[in-house]
Each structure stands twice: as C-alpha cells, then as structure tokens.
Design a protein around this motif. Sequence first.
Motif, PDB file in Angstrom:
ATOM      1  N   THR A  21      30.418  53.888  27.803  1.00  0.00           N
ATOM      2  CA  THR A  21      30.555  52.632  28.550  1.00  0.00           C
ATOM      3  C   THR A  21      29.947  51.473  27.777  1.00  0.00           C
ATOM      4  N   HIS A  64      31.823  48.010  28.889  1.00  0.00           N
ATOM      5  CA  HIS A  64      32.249  48.168  30.275  1.00  0.00           C
ATOM      6  C   HIS A  64      31.355  47.346  31.194  1.00  0.00           C
ATOM      7  N   LEU A  65      31.783  47.206  32.408  1.00  0.00           N
ATOM      8  CA  LEU A  65      31.020  46.483  33.410  1.00  0.00           C
ATOM      9  C   LEU A  65      29.579  47.009  33.485  1.00  0.00           C
ATOM     10  N   TYR A  99      33.357  57.175  37.531  1.00  0.00           N
ATOM     11  CA  TYR A  99      33.639  56.703  36.178  1.00  0.00           C
ATOM     12  C   TYR A  99      34.839  57.398  35.542  1.00  0.00           C
ATOM     13  N   ALA A 128      30.674  45.848  42.331  1.00  0.00           N
ATOM     14  CA  ALA A 128      31.831  46.370  41.600  1.00  0.00           C
ATOM     15  C   ALA A 128      32.705  47.147  42.581  1.00  0.00           C
ATOM     16  N   GLU A 170      35.338  50.395  43.114  1.00  0.00           N
ATOM     17  CA  GLU A 170      35.428  51.737  42.524  1.00  0.00           C
ATOM     18  C   GLU A 170      36.322  51.756  41.287  1.00  0.00           C
ATOM     19  N   GLY A 171      37.493  51.143  41.372  1.00  0.00           N
ATOM     20  CA  GLY A 171      38.437  51.177  40.268  1.00  0.00           C
ATOM     21  C   GLY A 171      37.947  50.523  38.992  1.00  0.00           C
ATOM     22  N   GLU A 172      36.999  49.613  39.113  1.00  0.00           N
ATOM     23  CA  GLU A 172      36.471  48.931  37.919  1.00  0.00           C
ATOM     24  C   GLU A 172      35.625  49.847  37.052  1.00  0.00           C
ATOM     25  N   LEU A 173      35.154  50.950  37.610  1.00  0.00           N
ATOM     26  CA  LEU A 173      34.276  51.840  36.849  1.00  0.00           C
ATOM     27  C   LEU A 173      35.046  52.843  35.996  1.00  0.00           C
ATOM     28  N   ASN A 174      36.274  53.110  36.325  1.00  0.00           N
ATOM     29  CA  ASN A 174      37.037  54.186  35.684  1.00  0.00           C
ATOM     30  C   ASN A 174      37.235  53.914  34.187  1.00  0.00           C
TER      31      ASN A 174
END
Length: 222
Positions: free
Chosen positions: A154, A159-160, A198, A213, A215-219
């Motif tokens: 990440t 990543h975020l 993730y 955030a 949920e989809g932003e972590l993938n």
Amino acid sequence: MTDLQEVRDPELPGRLLVAERDALIPLLRSRPDADFALPTAACPGWSVRDVLAHCSAALMRVVESRFEKGVFSPESNDRDIAERAEWTNAQVVDELERGMTEAGPVIAKAGGVLDRIALGEWVHAGDVRDVFGEPGAYAGAGLPDALILLARITRQKEHLPLHADLDDVDEPLRLGAAVAAGPPARYIGDAATLVRLYTGRPVNGAAYELVGAAEGELNIFG
C-alpha cells in the motif's frame, strides 16, 4: 505506531509461502474430490480447484521465470486453469506444493517486484479455507508477515493513508502513502477483516469501524 514498510526483508515472501504451504497442503490432501468443485465467494465463477490451479500456475511461472506479455491478466489466468483441466486434483495440489516451496528464493532475488505474488497466494489460500469453513481463513501463522507485505504494497502504490487499530495486534499499523494532505482514514477491528477489506473479500458481517474511507477505496486488487 508500527511502520512495516521501510526495510524489505527479502526472505519474508518465501517464509509466508512456506508457512502457508505447511498449513494448506495437508488440509487439501484431507478433502474429498467433491470439495474441489465448490464455488468460491471471493472469486465468482471459480471453483476451489480453479483457484488452486491459478495459484500453482502463477508460482510455477515465478519458479521458471515465464513472464510473457499479458501474464497474470484475466485471460492468462483462464488459460492457465484450462491447461490443467485434465489434471487430477492431486496433481494440482502437487504442483502447488512445489511452487510454494521453490518460489521464495526467486522472489527474494527479484528485489520486491514479485512480493505481491506471495501476498496474493496467501490470500487465495484464505479464500479456500473460507469455502471449507475453516477457522481463521485470513489469519493463522502467516498473518504477521502478510500484514508487513500489505503495508509495504500500500505504501508503494501510494494508497489511501490509513491508521489501523487492530484488536489482535499489539501496536497500531500504518498503511498507504507516507505523505497525505489530511488525516489518515481510521480502522478499528481485527486483522483478518482488514485483510478482507484490502483484498476485496466479503467481510461476512464482521464488526469493525472504518472512518474516512469507503470499503471499496481500500481494495488493492480492484
């Protein structure tokens, strides 16, 4: 807060694969053939056998340094599975065991570009355990090393940023880009659910808190 991204341990991916091999292969050898045909929730359209064939093929590509154009694309993955269609389940498991044993040194020498494969293999093993209803599908002995890889990946992907307070890990974990314009997102919950988020896996009603955030932003595989 634990920052697990800074120094790469070249032996870590291989260590993760070997730990997962020692847990997964005996489990697979104990299951009847019918279980290999079960569908997987994490990989729609793929059976347990399909997931295992994909995993063994990916690892053998690493072992044999076969990285032609388009490798690991959906089309390439489907071809790898189709090439093993006439194999017995035992043959697929045998190849997977070999790959999990031999890929580590190759990944270690690659300088980090193949580390993500080890994490993906560990996650797919969790997918299979999840289908079988085994406890700790995305946990087990390999979890500490998997978290290190997840944190590093990440970071590399910028990543975020996220601060994770994990119920089952002593220190908070920092994931995502090192520098951000604002405060990081926050996660409170167990480590296995964090892994599910993730990697785009179903969280199955797990209790957790995610602030800042979606949920989809972590993938990382999305």
